[in-house]
Write a protein that holds these residues in place. Structure first.
Motif, PDB file in Angstrom:
ATOM      1  N   ALA A 166       0.846  -1.196   0.000  1.00 37.42           N
ATOM      2  CA  ALA A 166       0.000   0.000   0.000  1.00 37.42           C
ATOM      3  C   ALA A 166       0.882   1.247   0.000  1.00 37.42           C
ATOM      4  O   ALA A 166       0.597   2.238  -0.679  1.00 37.42           O
ATOM      5  CB  ALA A 166      -0.907   0.000   1.224  1.00 37.42           C
ATOM      6  N   TRP A 167       1.967   1.173   0.760  1.00 35.61           N
ATOM      7  CA  TRP A 167       2.921   2.288   0.833  1.00 35.61           C
ATOM      8  C   TRP A 167       3.505   2.559  -0.546  1.00 35.61           C
ATOM      9  O   TRP A 167       3.558   3.692  -1.006  1.00 35.61           O
ATOM     10  CB  TRP A 167       4.035   1.907   1.824  1.00 35.61           C
ATOM     11  CG  TRP A 167       4.855   3.067   2.266  1.00 35.61           C
ATOM     12  CD1 TRP A 167       5.985   3.553   1.686  1.00 35.61           C
ATOM     13  CD2 TRP A 167       4.583   3.898   3.396  1.00 35.61           C
ATOM     14  NE1 TRP A 167       6.441   4.631   2.380  1.00 35.61           N
ATOM     15  CE2 TRP A 167       5.603   4.866   3.440  1.00 35.61           C
ATOM     16  CE3 TRP A 167       3.594   3.927   4.370  1.00 35.61           C
ATOM     17  CZ2 TRP A 167       5.655   5.859   4.423  1.00 35.61           C
ATOM     18  CZ3 TRP A 167       3.645   4.893   5.348  1.00 35.61           C
ATOM     19  CH2 TRP A 167       4.651   5.844   5.370  1.00 35.61           C
TER      20      TRP A 167
ATOM     21  N   THR B 292       0.885   4.146  -2.874  1.00 37.22           N
ATOM     22  CA  THR B 292       0.522   5.545  -2.631  1.00 37.22           C
ATOM     23  C   THR B 292       1.710   6.490  -2.691  1.00 37.22           C
ATOM     24  O   THR B 292       1.574   7.651  -3.023  1.00 37.22           O
ATOM     25  CB  THR B 292      -0.131   5.716  -1.238  1.00 37.22           C
ATOM     26  OG1 THR B 292       0.696   5.086  -0.269  1.00 37.22           O
ATOM     27  CG2 THR B 292      -1.514   5.101  -1.207  1.00 37.22           C
ATOM     28  N   ARG B 293       2.902   5.997  -2.343  1.00 39.41           N
ATOM     29  CA  ARG B 293       4.040   6.909  -2.248  1.00 39.41           C
ATOM     30  C   ARG B 293       4.982   6.824  -3.437  1.00 39.41           C
ATOM     31  O   ARG B 293       5.814   7.705  -3.625  1.00 39.41           O
ATOM     32  CB  ARG B 293       4.832   6.644  -0.961  1.00 39.41           C
ATOM     33  CG  ARG B 293       4.025   6.847   0.304  1.00 39.41           C
ATOM     34  CD  ARG B 293       3.727   8.323   0.507  1.00 39.41           C
ATOM     35  NE  ARG B 293       2.826   8.542   1.611  1.00 39.41           N
ATOM     36  CZ  ARG B 293       3.192   8.577   2.885  1.00 39.41           C
ATOM     37  NH1 ARG B 293       4.448   8.405   3.203  1.00 39.41           N
ATOM     38  NH2 ARG B 293       2.304   8.785   3.836  1.00 39.41           N
TER      39      ARG B 293
ATOM     40  N   SER C 247      -0.356   2.776 -10.852  1.00 34.51           N
ATOM     41  CA  SER C 247      -1.826   2.760 -10.932  1.00 34.51           C
ATOM     42  C   SER C 247      -2.290   1.442 -11.545  1.00 34.51           C
ATOM     43  O   SER C 247      -3.363   0.940 -11.227  1.00 34.51           O
ATOM     44  CB  SER C 247      -2.338   3.967 -11.715  1.00 34.51           C
ATOM     45  OG  SER C 247      -2.337   3.703 -13.082  1.00 34.51           O
TER      46      SER C 247
ATOM     47  N   ASP D  84      -2.141  -0.893  -8.774  1.00 33.88           N
ATOM     48  CA  ASP D  84      -3.294  -0.632  -7.928  1.00 33.88           C
ATOM     49  C   ASP D  84      -4.513  -1.416  -8.421  1.00 33.88           C
ATOM     50  O   ASP D  84      -5.238  -2.023  -7.641  1.00 33.88           O
ATOM     51  CB  ASP D  84      -3.560   0.881  -7.947  1.00 33.88           C
ATOM     52  CG  ASP D  84      -4.513   1.290  -6.845  1.00 33.88           C
ATOM     53  OD1 ASP D  84      -4.635   0.535  -5.878  1.00 33.88           O
ATOM     54  OD2 ASP D  84      -5.125   2.362  -6.975  1.00 33.88           O
TER      55      ASP D  84
ATOM     56  N   VAL E 176      -4.490   1.631   1.499  1.00 33.80           N
ATOM     57  CA  VAL E 176      -4.279   2.635   0.438  1.00 33.80           C
ATOM     58  C   VAL E 176      -5.221   3.816   0.675  1.00 33.80           C
ATOM     59  O   VAL E 176      -4.819   4.976   0.625  1.00 33.80           O
ATOM     60  CB  VAL E 176      -4.518   2.014  -0.963  1.00 33.80           C
ATOM     61  CG1 VAL E 176      -4.695   3.104  -2.013  1.00 33.80           C
ATOM     62  CG2 VAL E 176      -3.347   1.127  -1.353  1.00 33.80           C
TER      63      VAL E 176
ATOM     64  N   LEU F 198      -3.954   5.887   3.581  1.00 33.50           N
ATOM     65  CA  LEU F 198      -2.743   6.652   3.266  1.00 33.50           C
ATOM     66  C   LEU F 198      -3.053   7.814   2.313  1.00 33.50           C
ATOM     67  O   LEU F 198      -2.404   8.851   2.361  1.00 33.50           O
ATOM     68  CB  LEU F 198      -1.673   5.745   2.648  1.00 33.50           C
ATOM     69  CG  LEU F 198      -0.983   4.799   3.636  1.00 33.50           C
ATOM     70  CD1 LEU F 198      -0.035   3.860   2.899  1.00 33.50           C
ATOM     71  CD2 LEU F 198      -0.214   5.588   4.689  1.00 33.50           C
ATOM     72  N   LEU F 199      -4.053   7.628   1.463  1.00 35.33           N
ATOM     73  CA  LEU F 199      -4.414   8.717   0.553  1.00 35.33           C
ATOM     74  C   LEU F 199      -5.089   9.860   1.318  1.00 35.33           C
ATOM     75  O   LEU F 199      -4.901  11.036   1.002  1.00 35.33           O
ATOM     76  CB  LEU F 199      -5.353   8.213  -0.546  1.00 35.33           C
ATOM     77  CG  LEU F 199      -4.702   7.373  -1.641  1.00 35.33           C
ATOM     78  CD1 LEU F 199      -5.750   6.891  -2.634  1.00 35.33           C
ATOM     79  CD2 LEU F 199      -3.605   8.142  -2.356  1.00 35.33           C
TER      80      LEU F 199
END
Lengths: 366, 564
Positions: free
Chosen positions: B88-89, B92-93, B100, B103, B164, B167-168
């Motif tokens: 997830a990190w 998002t980062r 994507s 994702d 995710v 974190l977003l």
């Protein structure tokens, strides 16, 4: 156009009284402010008038119509939110036309109104932009235009300038007043900023802990505060604590360490009673050295602050009390730290109050 | 006519009676159809438990099975967090635009129906055609390890999705502040970011735990001799039907089922209660950590290897095994004959398309009903219409179906509704699926409602809009993507649901149930079904995955467009 009347309204949240038996009349076409520190109940009162919340008891009238059971959409009000609450999924133009549309105006009429109100708020560009693309000032204008376009007769403003920077805030506050006056609306404006309230309001209600403590024009509140709280919250005051020694006509008060001063007894306090004398910093004169005069106090300057038009002096009186005065910065020679001074105050502008039961600090706490 | 009705209702919506009627009906539907029937269903049969208590061997098996369920669920949820957070990190980062795509891929196992997923995992890890072919022997035989791999695969996307999202939403300023105060990236994450997103970490853990506890269909495929709670219940059901390996009485079946269900439900409730209470008390970060070590681990090289490990784990353990089943599908396409049979609906394919139609039709009906019943409930919870406490209670209650193993839920529903004579099996299916999917929709909708600034709705009211108009013009447009994604979760969950479906049906066959039967036929667990072979199973799974993937893609496109 309507006046707004609130009669014996109470609103509780759990055990806490947000409003405690409040009554108030706002006149037709008046620009009225509800002023008070956070948590005093001013926003609750405004939301009750708008119908966004219901009172536990009491009555609310807009014009001759009792509205406390009427839903907000049927009250003919316009509400401007502190957050603006612009609909993020609509353009500025669609936001403005939302009211006329949900009220089933025909498209042409709605557009005409839209153009009129945008003219009024002096905004005719970027109408196809979404709220997230607008500056704070623009969002503010759209929020006002949207409230006006819905055909509001009463304009309710909840800290409408709170999210704007200082310069824009000063400009827009006069514009809102002008618009309300041009359209002959009754406006109720909630704010915690006393300068804002004083500069634009016909009358102001000062609120504290769910109650209205005083209603009046800016001058009345400033010149004749009814309470220590108003004396402290509107403008600034020095508070001298003491006991009444003489109570007929010109009273005499004994301050700490036996220092005696004079005051006019407006509150009918009796000899022996504990009192507080409120004196505004800008009403006092100041001379260098010890000069014997009527209604005077002696002290030493401990701190000076240049604040633009005035210089602010913090003075330690001979009995140890602290006293603040403001003097013009441009037309007077400044006094230096450590100098001895004599302060004289006008008797008619010094207000005498009985010492509050809860204590002075508690009474003036905001 | 319709607009006239709308106008009347809209005008009435300003009045309290209509408002409260709506809310009350939502509450009544929730209690009468979703919450109370399974509880009463179990209580009705509580007397049959004596049959189990009289058979120590059976009771022992049940207890061991249940114990296995919890152990597997706890380990899987923990591993999910361990592997899911780094991925997830990275998503998002990371800065690469391929992220994507990653994702989207992370969601695939989520929409692959679990029955197909189970078969896929089995083929990949266990069969001679999968990864085992590299080693010359079966790498992972059916059993606890394979169950764990399976559960990891289908619960992993849930964890990644939740984290995710967290974190977003997270404000980077906090982490930047920590960096300016001297914390290396890893220390900043441990001391600032993770404590702030703690509720999401707990939610992710709970969801993975609940999914692992309740999954039945796929687990049954890969379990082999290993038994967990749902497999035990399913096994009893099969034993009752087939009389193999030894015939059992109806009373023993009911007793065993109720016994296992009650223990599963009670222990789940206790564990979730504990997670809720302890989760709040858990203060992050633990101890002082090792800032110097963390500083070294924050270097680019270590970050790079961390990302690579996360990616490899995702691809090797989650992605490839999930899609492996599609390989025979390609083979089927190449041979042509099976494909022609499939498309013309010859022999067994008629039943396949029928079951698919039933599954998608059922999914659609459940989705529509779920939305209708769920929206007022979501508003009640998000807006605390009846006060804070009732809202918190409702919020807790709607989650109960989430933590009850779906097969236990299905069986207790069956017990309840069989008391109602003449109730159609299809309606039972609708109720069962509604119970299982309802929490997903209400949660996603109420979360979306909580994100809307209430000022927005109040502004619309003061501008003259009645409550229904406010919903139509403000709430709906702002939350439509949450409604859509909630609806898709409900739909895919319903389409892939196996455990409860098996429990409540005797005649109707949905696609996952059919698939479980086919797989079991191929593996010789049940009597062979004529015309079913590895190729047909592969192709059927391929179809299911393909359709689900199309749905996912459409959702992605729709939500992409929505970003202003």
């Amino acid at each position: 156009m309507p006046d707004v009347r609130v009669v014996n309204v109470t609103k509780k949240y759990g055990k806490l009284y947000a409003l405690d038996d409040v009554s108030l009349t706002v006149h037709d076409q008046e620009y009225f402010s509800l002023l008070g520190p956070s948590g005093c109940g001013k926003t609750t009162l405004l939301r009750l008038i708008a119908g966004l919340i219901e009172p536990d008891s009491g009555e609310i009238y807009i014009g001759d119509r009792r509205v406390d059971k009427v839903p907000p959409e049927d009250r003919d009000i316009g509400f401007v939110f502190q957050t603006f609450a612009l609909f993020p999924h609509m353009t500025a133009w669609s936001n403005v036309l939302y009211g006329p549309k949900v009220k089933n105006y025909d498209a042409k009429q709605a557009e005409t109104i839209g153009h009129e109100v945008l003219e009024l708020v002096k905004l005719n560009e970027r109408l196809n932009a979404y709220p997230s693309e607008l500056s704070g000032g623009m969002m503010q204008r759209i929020a006002v235009a949207r409230a006006l376009a819905a055909g509001a007769k009463t304009l309710l403003l909840d800290e409408p300038l709170g999210q704007l920077d200082a310069k824009v805030r000063n400009e827009i506050r006069y514009e809102i007043r002008r618009m309300a006056k041009d359209l002959k609306l009754t406006a109720i404006h909630v704010t915690h900023d006393q300068a804002e309230a004083m500069s634009i309001s016909d009358r102001i209600a000062v609120m504290k802990k769910g109650k209205i403590v005083q209603v009046g024009t800016s001058q009345e509140l400033y010149m004749h505060p009814d309470s220590l709280f108003v004396a402290h919250f509107i403008g600034e005051s020095n508070f001298l604590e003491g006991y009444i020694t003489k109570a007929n006509g010109q009273s005499e008060i004994e301050l700490r360490q036996g220092l005696k001063i004079k005051a006019i007894n407006q509150s009918n306090v009796k000899p022996g009673e504990r009192v507080v004398l409120a004196i505004r910093p800008e009403t006092c004169e100041m001379k260098r050295g010890h000069v014997v005069a009527e209604n005077s106090l002696f002290g030493k300057v401990e701190k000076t602050t240049f604040e633009g038009i005035v210089v602010r002096y913090e003075i330690r009186l001979e009995n140890g009390d602290r006293f603040v005065i403001n003097r013009p910065s441009l037309t007077e020679e400044w006094v230096k730290i450590g100098e001895d001074v004599t302060i004289t105050y006008p008797l008619d502008k010094a207000h005498l109050f009985p010492y509050p039961e809860a204590g002075l600090a508690e009474e003036i706490k905001v | 006519m319709l607009s006239k009705l709308w106008n009347t209702l809209n005008t009435l919506s300003s009045k309290k009676p209509l408002k409260y009627t709506l809310y009350l009906s939502a509450i009544i539907i929730f209690f009468a159809i979703i919450l109370v029937p399974p509880i009463i269903g179990i209580l009705l049969k509580v007397g049959t438990v004596q049959n189990v208590l009289d058979q120590p061997a059976l009771m022992n098996t049940a207890l061991v099975a249940i114990q296995n369920s919890f152990i597997i669920a706890l380990i899987v949820a923990a591993l999910d967090l361990l592997a899911g957070v780094p991925l997830a990190w990275l998503i998002t980062r990371g800065k690469s635009r391929w992220l994507s795509v990653l994702d989207t891929f992370a969601d695939i196992p989520f929409v692959v129906p679990t029955a197909a997923l189970g078969y896929s995992i089995l083929l990949f890890w266990s069969s001679s055609g999968g990864i085992s072919s590299l080693f010359g022997y079966s790498l992972v035989s059916p059993g606890w390890l394979l169950v764990m791999l399976l559960h990891f695969t289908f619960s992993f996307p849930v964890v990644v999705r939740v984290i995710v999202g967290a974190l977003l939403d997270y404000k980077m300023e906090y982490e930047r502040a920590a960096r300016t105060l001297g914390a290396p990236p890893l220390t900043a994450a441990r001391t600032v970011t993770f404590p702030i997103i703690k509720p999401s970490l707990i939610a992710a853990f709970s969801l993975a735990f609940a999914r692992s506890l309740s999954e039945t269909g796929a687990t049954f495929i890969v379990a082999g001799a290993f038994i967990n709670g749902p497999v035990f219940i399913q096994g009893l059901k099969n034993q009752l039907a087939s009389g193999l390996p030894a015939p059992i009485t109806q009373a023993t079946y009911e007793g065993g089922t109720v016994f296992a269900s009650i223990i599963l439900i009670v222990v789940s409730l206790v564990i979730f209660g504990l997670i809720r209470v302890l989760g709040q008390k858990l203060t992050l970060p633990f101890g002082k950590g090792l800032p110097l070590v963390e500083k070294k681990l924050s270097y680019k090289k270590t970050a790079w290897s961390r990302n690579s490990v996360a990616l490899v784990v995702f691809i090797v353990i989650v992605l490839v095994p999930s899609l492996f089943v599609a390989l025979p599908a390609f083979q089927a396409i190449a041979t042509g004959n099976t494909l022609v049979q499939a498309f013309t609906g010859q022999s067994i394919w008629a039943s396949f398309w029928q079951s698919l139609l039933l599954s998608y039709g059922l999914g659609a009906i459940v989705t529509v009903l779920g939305i209708l019943a769920g929206i007022p409930m979501a508003i009640l919870i998000a807006r605390k219409t009846f006060g804070k406490l009732p809202s918190a209670i409702l919020d807790t209650l709607i989650n109960i179906p989430l933590i009850v193993p779906s097969i236990a839920l299905g069986i207790s529903l069956k017990f309840f509704w069989q008391g109602v004579p003449g109730i159609p099996e299809f309606l039972l299916l609708v109720f069962a699926h509604l119970s299982i999917t309802y929490p997903y929709f209400v949660r996603s909708m109420s979360a979306a409602m909580e994100r809307i600034n209430v000022d927005m709705e109040e502004a619309a009211r003061t501008l003259g809009a009645r409550p229904f108009t406010v919903f139509k013009t403000i709430v709906l447009p702002i939350t439509k993507y949450s409604i859509l994604s909630g609806a898709i979760i409900v739909f895919t969950r319903s389409v892939s649901e196996t455990g409860a479906t098996l429990a409540v049906t005797s005649k109707l066959v949905t696609a996952p149930v059919l698939l479980v039967n086919w797989v079991n036929s191929v593996r010789g667990i049940i009597a062979p079904i004529a015309g079913v072979n590895a190729l047909t199973v592969g192709l059927a799974c391929g179809f299911l995955i393909l359709f689900s993937f199309i749905i996912l893609l459409v959702l992605r496109l729709l939500t992409r467009k929505g970003k202003v």
